[in-house]
Enzyme design. Structure first.
Site, PDB file in Angstrom:
ATOM      1  N   CYS A  17      49.536 -33.980  68.388  1.00  7.94           N
ATOM      2  CA  CYS A  17      48.064 -33.809  68.830  1.00  7.94           C
ATOM      3  C   CYS A  17      47.337 -33.612  67.550  1.00  7.94           C
ATOM      4  CB  CYS A  17      48.093 -32.385  69.552  1.00  7.94           C
ATOM      5  SG  CYS A  17      48.706 -31.207  68.537  1.00  7.94           S
ATOM      6  N   HIS A  46      55.711 -26.022  65.227  1.00  8.17           N
ATOM      7  CA  HIS A  46      56.990 -25.806  65.654  1.00  8.17           C
ATOM      8  C   HIS A  46      57.850 -27.020  65.865  1.00  8.17           C
ATOM      9  CE1 HIS A  46      55.704 -21.555  67.194  1.00  8.17           C
ATOM     10  NE2 HIS A  46      55.841 -21.690  65.957  1.00  8.17           N
ATOM     11  N   CYS A 101      44.688 -24.492  64.107  1.00  5.36           N
ATOM     12  CA  CYS A 101      44.149 -25.587  65.080  1.00  5.36           C
ATOM     13  C   CYS A 101      42.659 -25.172  65.541  1.00  5.36           C
ATOM     14  CB  CYS A 101      44.861 -26.007  66.218  1.00  5.36           C
ATOM     15  SG  CYS A 101      44.048 -27.117  67.157  1.00  5.36           S
ATOM     16  N   GLU A 131      50.823 -17.465  68.236  1.00  3.57           N
ATOM     17  CA  GLU A 131      49.415 -18.048  68.604  1.00  3.57           C
ATOM     18  C   GLU A 131      48.975 -16.630  69.498  1.00  3.57           C
ATOM     19  OE1 GLU A 131      48.624 -21.625  70.880  1.00  3.57           O
ATOM     20  OE2 GLU A 131      46.782 -20.173  71.739  1.00  3.57           O
ATOM     21  N   THR A 169      47.158 -21.847  74.127  1.00  2.00           N
ATOM     22  CA  THR A 169      46.745 -23.063  74.419  1.00  2.00           C
ATOM     23  C   THR A 169      47.805 -24.068  74.943  1.00  2.00           C
ATOM     24  OG1 THR A 169      47.321 -23.627  72.315  1.00  2.00           O
ATOM     25  CG2 THR A 169      45.009 -23.035  72.586  1.00  2.00           C
ATOM     26  N   CYS A 199      44.878 -26.598  75.662  1.00  2.00           N
ATOM     27  CA  CYS A 199      44.209 -27.764  75.059  1.00  2.00           C
ATOM     28  C   CYS A 199      44.505 -28.918  75.828  1.00  2.00           C
ATOM     29  CB  CYS A 199      44.656 -27.629  73.803  1.00  2.00           C
ATOM     30  SG  CYS A 199      46.183 -28.354  73.569  1.00  2.00           S
ATOM     31  N   ASN A 229      54.908 -25.870  73.979  1.00  2.00           N
ATOM     32  CA  ASN A 229      54.475 -27.294  74.760  1.00  2.00           C
ATOM     33  C   ASN A 229      55.736 -28.031  75.116  1.00  2.00           C
ATOM     34  OD1 ASN A 229      54.103 -29.709  73.261  1.00  2.00           O
ATOM     35  ND2 ASN A 229      53.555 -28.185  71.899  1.00  2.00           N
TER      36      ASN A 229
HETATM   37 FE1  SF4 Z   1      47.801 -29.398  69.462  1.00  2.00          FE
HETATM   38 FE2  SF4 Z   1      46.590 -28.257  71.390  1.00  2.00          FE
HETATM   39 FE3  SF4 Z   1      48.020 -26.594  69.639  1.00  2.00          FE
HETATM   40 FE4  SF4 Z   1      45.642 -27.556  68.935  1.00  2.00          FE
HETATM   41  S1  SF4 Z   1      45.975 -26.030  70.359  1.00  2.00           S
HETATM   42  S2  SF4 Z   1      47.582 -27.617  67.556  1.00  2.00           S
HETATM   43  S3  SF4 Z   1      45.628 -29.509  69.824  1.00  2.00           S
HETATM   44  S4  SF4 Z   1      48.831 -28.282  70.967  1.00  2.00           S
END
Ligand code: SF4
Length: 323
Positions: A17, A46, A101, A131, A169, A199, A229
């Site tokens: 991303c 990660h 980010c 995060e 996110t 996101c 993710n």
């Molecule tokens: Fe990637 Fe979304 Fe994480 Fe930003 S928030 S680093 S765009 S996965």
């Protein structure tokens, strides 16, 4: 051998991303410009392979600023840091580059804004994720974490004060919607953030594998175990109807037993995964008798983020934090 013809479907979008790309390039450029060692607090993203590659080039990954020598250069990872970490770096006079980010920074801003209004904030996310720790640090007195719909009933909220919600996110879009439904039942006056915190990259990758997974006997998700993710892509593929879904760090982790009786295989990757690792997986599957992959592109992505200011300017030495 399965009765149906074999098929290999490659999901798009997948992999890097904009935030991951920016974070990895930040460390690469910091190494080029300032030389090794460049310290990085936590894994920059990660993914085991990305981290090992950067280590070989002179990056030193640490869990805590205590491990960073005085006067060293330290990069903050894509997942963000709390204000307390920034203050500690400033107190130590460390030179810093923040690779958080921008979409995580947006959530930090939202937390500060709600806290300024003395609003209670329910943060949907996973305990212990970097995060979540960074976002919580923006307003620790106001934030309460819930990890899923089943925890909403246990929330202790002040009925006299407003309540808002934010999220990590990289969560499952569907599960977060369920958590949100429960929150709204609990507090119909729940305040929304200006935009969703999950996101674009997370939701796009989940959407793509949802569409593809329904037709797959097996989905292989490339990514590391600590990638939120990536883990969600496995869950989403199963929920979409895939016969099975497995995560691999790389092609060497493909277990032949997964392929028994399988005709259609879908392949995708988490947002911190270099494309070469996906191509290696496809090559192994092709070597085992599957035809060349057909890419199914569900959404076009064009997001990019500018590098941190220290790497855009002509300065040769980043200033100490806060300078
Ligand atoms: Fe990637 Fe979304 Fe994480 Fe930003 S928030 S680093 S765009 S996965």
């Amino acid at each position: 051998m399965p009765d149906q013809p074999r098929k290999l479907i490659l999901a798009a979008p997948r992999g890097y991303c904009a935030g991951v790309d920016r974070a990895v390039v930040t460390v690469e450029k910091a190494l080029e410009r300032y030389g090794a060692p460049v310290y990085v607090r936590k894994q920059i993203v990660h993914n085991r392979h990305v981290v090992e590659d950067l280590m070989a080039r002179g990056a030193v990954f640490v869990d805590d600023l205590d491990e960073v020598p005085d006067d060293a250069l330290v990069v903050f990872s894509a997942h963000g840091v709390s204000p307390q970490v920034k203050q500690e770096a400033q107190r130590r006079g460390l030179r810093t580059i923040d690779a958080t980010c921008p979409l995580v920074t947006k959530v930090h801003h939202e937390a500060r804004r709600f806290a300024t209004d003395d609003t209670q904030i329910v943060l949907i996310g996973h305990a212990g994720h970097e995060e979540v720790e960074g976002t919580t640090g923006e307003a620790p007195e106001h934030i309460t974490l819930v990890q899923g719909p089943e925890e909403v009933a246990d929330l202790e909220l002040d009925p006299q004060r407003p309540v808002s919600w934010l999220s990590q996110t990289t969560l499952s879009v569907d599960e977060t919607a369920q958590t949100l439904d429960r929150l709204r039942q609990l507090r119909p006056d729940l305040l929304d953030p200006p935009s969703d915190d999950i996101c674009y990259a997370t939701s796009n990758r989940q959407y793509a594998i949802t569409q593809i997974g329904a037709h797959c006997d097996l989905v292989i998700v490339v990514g590391s175990a600590n990638s939120s993710n990536t883990g969600r892509l496995v869950d989403v593929a199963v929920a979409a109807g895939a016969g099975a879904a497995h995560r691999v760090d790389d092609a060497a982790e493909i277990d032949d037993s997964w392929l028994d009786g399988v005709a259609t295989i879908g392949v995708t990757s988490g947002a911190s995964v270099p494309e070469q690792l996906v191509q290696d997986v496809l090559a192994v599957l092709e070597a085992k008798g599957w035809p060349p992959a057909v890419e199914e592109s569900l959404i076009e992505e064009s997001m990019t983020f500018a590098l941190p200011p220290q790497l855009r300017s002509r300065r040769t030495r980043p200033a100490a934090t806060g300078a």
